[in-house]
Design an enzyme around this catalytic site. Structure first.
Site, PDB file in Angstrom:
ATOM      1  N   PRO A 127      -3.406  18.963  -1.865  1.00 62.79           N
ATOM      2  CA  PRO A 127      -3.415  18.753  -0.435  1.00 62.79           C
ATOM      3  C   PRO A 127      -4.697  18.465   0.415  1.00 62.79           C
ATOM      4  O   PRO A 127      -4.835  17.368   1.377  1.00 62.79           O
ATOM      5  CB  PRO A 127      -3.018  20.264   0.207  1.00 62.79           C
ATOM      6  CG  PRO A 127      -2.397  20.865  -0.858  1.00 62.79           C
ATOM      7  CD  PRO A 127      -2.846  20.265  -1.963  1.00 62.79           C
ATOM      8  N   GLY A 130      -7.091  13.960  -2.603  1.00 61.72           N
ATOM      9  CA  GLY A 130      -6.155  12.826  -2.875  1.00 61.72           C
ATOM     10  C   GLY A 130      -7.055  11.924  -3.324  1.00 61.72           C
ATOM     11  O   GLY A 130      -7.236  11.438  -4.541  1.00 61.72           O
ATOM     12  N   TRP A 155       2.461  15.805  -3.795  1.00 57.93           N
ATOM     13  CA  TRP A 155       2.657  14.401  -3.938  1.00 57.93           C
ATOM     14  C   TRP A 155       2.989  14.130  -5.583  1.00 57.93           C
ATOM     15  O   TRP A 155       2.469  12.998  -5.987  1.00 57.93           O
ATOM     16  CB  TRP A 155       1.565  13.375  -3.768  1.00 57.93           C
ATOM     17  CG  TRP A 155       1.346  13.467  -2.168  1.00 57.93           C
ATOM     18  CD1 TRP A 155       0.236  13.768  -1.590  1.00 57.93           C
ATOM     19  CD2 TRP A 155       2.070  13.126  -0.959  1.00 57.93           C
ATOM     20  NE1 TRP A 155       0.005  13.984  -0.347  1.00 57.93           N
ATOM     21  CE2 TRP A 155       1.487  13.542   0.212  1.00 57.93           C
ATOM     22  CE3 TRP A 155       3.550  12.631  -1.034  1.00 57.93           C
ATOM     23  CZ2 TRP A 155       1.717  13.386   1.266  1.00 57.93           C
ATOM     24  CZ3 TRP A 155       4.021  12.570   0.340  1.00 57.93           C
ATOM     25  CH2 TRP A 155       3.324  12.812   1.551  1.00 57.93           C
ATOM     26  N   LYS A 268      22.458 -20.965   8.389  1.00 56.16           N
ATOM     27  CA  LYS A 268      22.141 -22.131   9.217  1.00 56.16           C
ATOM     28  C   LYS A 268      21.644 -21.885  10.595  1.00 56.16           C
ATOM     29  O   LYS A 268      22.272 -20.927  11.272  1.00 56.16           O
ATOM     30  CB  LYS A 268      23.437 -22.918   9.213  1.00 56.16           C
ATOM     31  CG  LYS A 268      23.860 -23.711   8.017  1.00 56.16           C
ATOM     32  CD  LYS A 268      24.741 -24.745   7.983  1.00 56.16           C
ATOM     33  CE  LYS A 268      25.039 -25.538   7.053  1.00 56.16           C
ATOM     34  NZ  LYS A 268      26.310 -25.393   6.263  1.00 56.16           N
ATOM     35  N   GLN A 335      11.065 -11.275   7.883  1.00 56.51           N
ATOM     36  CA  GLN A 335      11.107 -12.270   8.820  1.00 56.51           C
ATOM     37  C   GLN A 335      12.183 -13.460   8.725  1.00 56.51           C
ATOM     38  O   GLN A 335      12.678 -13.967   9.509  1.00 56.51           O
ATOM     39  CB  GLN A 335       9.759 -12.810   8.900  1.00 56.51           C
ATOM     40  CG  GLN A 335       9.311 -13.618  10.077  1.00 56.51           C
ATOM     41  CD  GLN A 335       9.217 -12.563  11.451  1.00 56.51           C
ATOM     42  OE1 GLN A 335       9.309 -11.476  11.414  1.00 56.51           O
ATOM     43  NE2 GLN A 335       9.506 -13.371  12.570  1.00 56.51           N
ATOM     44  N   GLY A 339      17.211 -10.877  12.271  1.00 60.15           N
ATOM     45  CA  GLY A 339      17.586  -9.631  12.646  1.00 60.15           C
ATOM     46  C   GLY A 339      18.539  -8.961  11.471  1.00 60.15           C
ATOM     47  O   GLY A 339      18.499  -7.876  11.386  1.00 60.15           O
ATOM     48  N   GLU A 362      -1.345   5.977  -6.456  1.00 64.83           N
ATOM     49  CA  GLU A 362      -2.151   5.615  -7.809  1.00 64.83           C
ATOM     50  C   GLU A 362      -3.561   5.210  -7.436  1.00 64.83           C
ATOM     51  O   GLU A 362      -3.860   3.976  -7.911  1.00 64.83           O
ATOM     52  CB  GLU A 362      -1.585   4.976  -8.813  1.00 64.83           C
ATOM     53  CG  GLU A 362      -0.972   5.825  -9.909  1.00 64.83           C
ATOM     54  CD  GLU A 362      -0.454   5.484 -10.993  1.00 64.83           C
ATOM     55  OE1 GLU A 362       0.699   5.660 -11.121  1.00 64.83           O
ATOM     56  OE2 GLU A 362      -1.119   4.851 -11.822  1.00 64.83           O
ATOM     57  N   THR A 364      -5.427   4.629  -3.301  1.00 68.91           N
ATOM     58  CA  THR A 364      -5.155   3.841  -2.112  1.00 68.91           C
ATOM     59  C   THR A 364      -5.874   2.384  -2.395  1.00 68.91           C
ATOM     60  O   THR A 364      -6.748   2.217  -3.341  1.00 68.91           O
ATOM     61  CB  THR A 364      -5.601   4.298  -0.671  1.00 68.91           C
ATOM     62  OG1 THR A 364      -6.957   4.263  -0.992  1.00 68.91           O
ATOM     63  CG2 THR A 364      -5.286   5.726  -0.443  1.00 68.91           C
ATOM     64  N   GLN A 366      -7.944   0.868  -0.607  1.00 70.44           N
ATOM     65  CA  GLN A 366      -9.214   1.094  -0.090  1.00 70.44           C
ATOM     66  C   GLN A 366      -9.906   1.725  -1.261  1.00 70.44           C
ATOM     67  O   GLN A 366     -10.957   1.258  -1.553  1.00 70.44           O
ATOM     68  CB  GLN A 366      -9.181   2.020   1.323  1.00 70.44           C
ATOM     69  CG  GLN A 366      -8.736   1.629   2.422  1.00 70.44           C
ATOM     70  CD  GLN A 366      -7.261   1.254   2.537  1.00 70.44           C
ATOM     71  OE1 GLN A 366      -6.492   1.866   1.697  1.00 70.44           O
ATOM     72  NE2 GLN A 366      -7.008   0.195   3.207  1.00 70.44           N
TER      73      GLN A 366
HETATM   74  N1  CAA Z   1     -13.676   5.698 -17.183  1.00 70.01           N
HETATM   75  C1  CAA Z   1     -14.690   6.443 -17.373  1.00 70.01           C
HETATM   76  N2  CAA Z   1     -15.538   7.062 -16.945  1.00 70.01           N
HETATM   77  C2  CAA Z   1     -15.549   7.219 -15.499  1.00 70.01           C
HETATM   78  C3  CAA Z   1     -14.517   6.002 -14.928  1.00 70.01           C
HETATM   79  C4  CAA Z   1     -13.596   5.447 -15.749  1.00 70.01           C
HETATM   80  N3  CAA Z   1     -12.828   4.705 -15.024  1.00 70.01           N
HETATM   81  N4  CAA Z   1     -14.691   6.202 -13.532  1.00 70.01           N
HETATM   82  C5  CAA Z   1     -15.908   7.070 -13.408  1.00 70.01           C
HETATM   83  N5  CAA Z   1     -16.242   7.574 -14.329  1.00 70.01           N
HETATM   84  C6  CAA Z   1     -17.444   8.545 -14.603  1.00 70.01           C
HETATM   85  C7  CAA Z   1     -18.705   8.025 -13.932  1.00 70.01           C
HETATM   86  O1  CAA Z   1     -19.280   7.107 -15.278  1.00 70.01           O
HETATM   87  C8  CAA Z   1     -19.427   9.229 -13.907  1.00 70.01           C
HETATM   88  O2  CAA Z   1     -19.964   9.618 -15.132  1.00 70.01           O
HETATM   89  P1  CAA Z   1     -21.442  10.449 -15.248  1.00 70.01           P
HETATM   90  O3  CAA Z   1     -21.099  11.559 -14.277  1.00 70.01           O
HETATM   91  O4  CAA Z   1     -21.423  10.727 -16.768  1.00 70.01           O
HETATM   92  O5  CAA Z   1     -22.397   9.420 -14.689  1.00 70.01           O
HETATM   93  C9  CAA Z   1     -18.439  10.120 -13.238  1.00 70.01           C
HETATM   94  O6  CAA Z   1     -16.993   9.530 -14.017  1.00 70.01           O
HETATM   95  C10 CAA Z   1     -18.088  10.378 -11.983  1.00 70.01           C
HETATM   96  O7  CAA Z   1     -17.843   8.925 -11.395  1.00 70.01           O
HETATM   97  P2  CAA Z   1     -17.847   8.378  -9.936  1.00 70.01           P
HETATM   98  O8  CAA Z   1     -19.229   9.037  -9.495  1.00 70.01           O
HETATM   99  O9  CAA Z   1     -17.479   6.993  -9.657  1.00 70.01           O
HETATM  100  O10 CAA Z   1     -16.748   9.525  -9.160  1.00 70.01           O
HETATM  101  P3  CAA Z   1     -16.416   9.522  -7.729  1.00 70.01           P
HETATM  102  O11 CAA Z   1     -16.098  10.878  -7.415  1.00 70.01           O
HETATM  103  O12 CAA Z   1     -17.632   8.866  -6.621  1.00 70.01           O
HETATM  104  O13 CAA Z   1     -15.194   8.698  -7.120  1.00 70.01           O
HETATM  105  C11 CAA Z   1     -12.951   7.681  -7.372  1.00 70.01           C
HETATM  106  C12 CAA Z   1     -14.254   8.293  -8.120  1.00 70.01           C
HETATM  107  C13 CAA Z   1     -13.082   6.185  -8.057  1.00 70.01           C
HETATM  108  C14 CAA Z   1     -12.982   7.546  -6.004  1.00 70.01           C
HETATM  109  C15 CAA Z   1     -11.922   8.483  -7.988  1.00 70.01           C
HETATM  110  O14 CAA Z   1     -12.031   9.856  -7.271  1.00 70.01           O
HETATM  111  C16 CAA Z   1     -10.657   7.718  -7.789  1.00 70.01           C
HETATM  112  O15 CAA Z   1      -9.980   7.093  -8.641  1.00 70.01           O
HETATM  113  N6  CAA Z   1      -9.902   8.481  -6.768  1.00 70.01           N
HETATM  114  C17 CAA Z   1      -8.501   7.943  -6.529  1.00 70.01           C
HETATM  115  C18 CAA Z   1      -7.352   9.014  -6.919  1.00 70.01           C
HETATM  116  C19 CAA Z   1      -6.193   8.188  -7.323  1.00 70.01           C
HETATM  117  O16 CAA Z   1      -6.294   7.170  -7.876  1.00 70.01           O
HETATM  118  N7  CAA Z   1      -5.049   9.239  -7.385  1.00 70.01           N
HETATM  119  C20 CAA Z   1      -3.823   8.780  -7.926  1.00 70.01           C
HETATM  120  C21 CAA Z   1      -3.078  10.288  -8.105  1.00 70.01           C
HETATM  121  S1  CAA Z   1      -1.807   9.609  -9.388  1.00 70.01           S
HETATM  122  C22 CAA Z   1      -0.420   8.962  -8.290  1.00 70.01           C
HETATM  123  O17 CAA Z   1      -0.552   8.663  -7.431  1.00 70.01           O
HETATM  124  C23 CAA Z   1       0.725   8.680  -9.167  1.00 70.01           C
HETATM  125  C24 CAA Z   1       2.086   8.769  -8.767  1.00 70.01           C
HETATM  126  O18 CAA Z   1       2.347   9.499  -7.773  1.00 70.01           O
HETATM  127  C25 CAA Z   1       3.152   8.039  -9.248  1.00 70.01           C
END
Ligand code: CAA
Length: 378
Positions: A127, A130, A155, A268, A335, A339, A362, A364, A366
């Site tokens: 919650p 995300g 979710w 048409k 579009q 309608g 999976e 956003t 953003q």
């Molecule tokens: N592979 C390996 N290591 C990784 C990595 C990757 N792709 N990405 C990051 N890391 C490592 C970094 O190298 C870093 O390592 P160190 O601590 O050793 O330096 C560590 O992980 C931390 O990385 P960040 O500083 O980049 O982490 P962050 O907290 O700033 O941000 C983020 C990461 C990209 C925002 C991440 O939180 C993210 O992907 N968020 C989105 C979550 C998401 O996609 N959720 C989906 C849920 S599932 C779903 O939706 C499915 C469904 O219902 C169908």
């Protein structure tokens, strides 16, 4: 460089296309209206080897490559994105085992998914966490040889329907990334319960629920990877799971294009088919070029996964681009239909509702841009 599919890939594509045309598309509107879980269709897909496609043959699976998985997913999504999500959520759920599991864990858990029809769901989002995975709060405490899980996931696709869960929890929320651990467990483990089914705008054939963990005891043998490695396991899972999400976007956009082309030839106005007007032609042309570009990015990111390359940036390119294309193409399809497109008599309003979720789940779009920008500036 070869852009064509191999003979095997073409056969695979044709057989899944037939399945989507015959078994999914005719009932998609019904499932959308009722919100019923499409268990029978998923079971048929399992018989055909279209569920848990990432399990390799040594554990009884079909072991599709990521690229082959994307070919399958585009076809299923063409039929219905909600049913497709219910099917492919299994690959997302099992990836943490394939990525971080020991040989014994793979034998034990992946084999369970292939021996009989069963579902596994990926429990990451919460919650209050995300987009910020490192901020997750589901607590794991050590008790002797076991761990105990307490907290709430939300979710969760196939929550309440799955037989197994992969779950991410923290030993200490103040440690953020370093505190996270991954686990695999049976969904009927005592202490697990489910919240109400979410009443969603689109993809209504996919089940989305809260999953509650109340003093859930898990043996240490069910931890995937070392303590504190859970965050990286989640990120590696998402790197591999985002190309198929891009394939869903491509499938929705291709359906929007095909429906629009057919309608533009038939409907048409001013005495001519509306496809003879440039205003409509330009919308169709944009949809067609965007579908091609989305598919190319999707296949390239999947190819990178198959080569064992780190695909974070390319998976985010593909997920972001293809799902934005799905939103744009489905909106334009409404579009073109005018309608009629705004009514449930025609299939395009569903495409638009289904596409919206693709820009959200999976990661956003953003978050995808954030991943891309970080890779550029690293
Ligand atoms: N592979 C390996 N290591 C990784 C990595 C990757 N792709 N990405 C990051 N890391 C490592 C970094 O190298 C870093 O390592 P160190 O601590 O050793 O330096 C560590 O992980 C931390 O990385 P960040 O500083 O980049 O982490 P962050 O907290 O700033 O941000 C983020 C990461 C990209 C925002 C991440 O939180 C993210 O992907 N968020 C989105 C979550 C998401 O996609 N959720 C989906 C849920 S599932 C779903 O939706 C499915 C469904 O219902 C169908």
């Amino acid at each position: 460089m070869e852009f064509g599919l191999s003979d095997e890939q073409r056969l695979l594509q044709e057989s899944v296309r037939r399945f989507a045309q015959e078994e999914i598309a005719p009932v998609a509107a019904e499932y959308d209206a009722s919100g019923e879980f499409p268990r029978e269709i998923i079971a048929k897909a399992w018989e055909l080897g279209l569920v848990s496609t990432q399990v390799s043959p040594e554990y009884g699976g079909v072991g599709l490559s990521s690229l082959d998985g994307c070919i399958v997913t585009e076809e299923l999504a063409w039929g219905c994105a909600g049913i497709c999500t219910s099917i492919m959520a299994n690959d997302l759920g099992l990836l943490p085992i394939a990525i971080a599991g020991t040989e014994a864990q793979k034998q034990a858990w992946l084999t369970l998914l292939t021996e009989r029809f069963s579902l596994i769901a990926f429990c990451l989002s919460e919650p209050q966490a995300g987009s910020d995975v490192a901020g997750l709060q589901l607590k794991v405490s050590k008790e002797g040889e076991d761990y105990v899980l307490d907290g709430t996931k939300c979710w969760i696709t196939n929550g309440g329907e799955a037989d197994f869960y992969t779950v991410f929890a923290t030993l200490d929320p103040s440690q953020r990334h370093a505190g996270i651990c991954a686990f695999v467990l049976h969904a009927d483990t005592p202490g697990i319960s489910h919240g109400k089914k979410e009443d969603k705008m689109g993809q209504r054939a996919s089940e989305t629920r809260v999953v509650i963990f109340d003093g859930v005891r898990v043996p240490a043998a069910q931890r995937l990877g070392a303590e504190g490695e859970g965050f990286k396991v989640a990120m590696q899972t998402l790197d591999r799971a985002r190309p198929p999400i891009a394939a869903v976007g491509t499938g929705i956009a291709r359906r929007a294009l095909e429906e629009s082309v057919a309608y533009a030839q038939e409907r048409k106005a001013f005495g001519s088919p509306i496809g003879s007007f440039q205003a409509v032609q330009f919308m169709l042309a944009d949809m067609a070029k965007d579908v091609e570009a989305a598919r190319l990015l999707t296949h390239q990111s999947a190819w990178m996964v198959d080569q064992g390359l780190r695909a974070s940036k390319h998976s985010s390119f593909a997920k972001c681009f293809a799902t934005d294309v799905a939103m744009r193409a489905s909106t334009d399809a409404v579009q073109v239909f005018g309608g009629n497109g705004y009514t449930k008599e025609y299939p395009v309003e569903k495409l638009m509702r289904d596409a919206k979720l693709m820009q959200i789940y999976e990661g956003t779009n953003q978050i995808q841009r954030l991943v891309i920008a970080r890779e550029l500036l690293r």
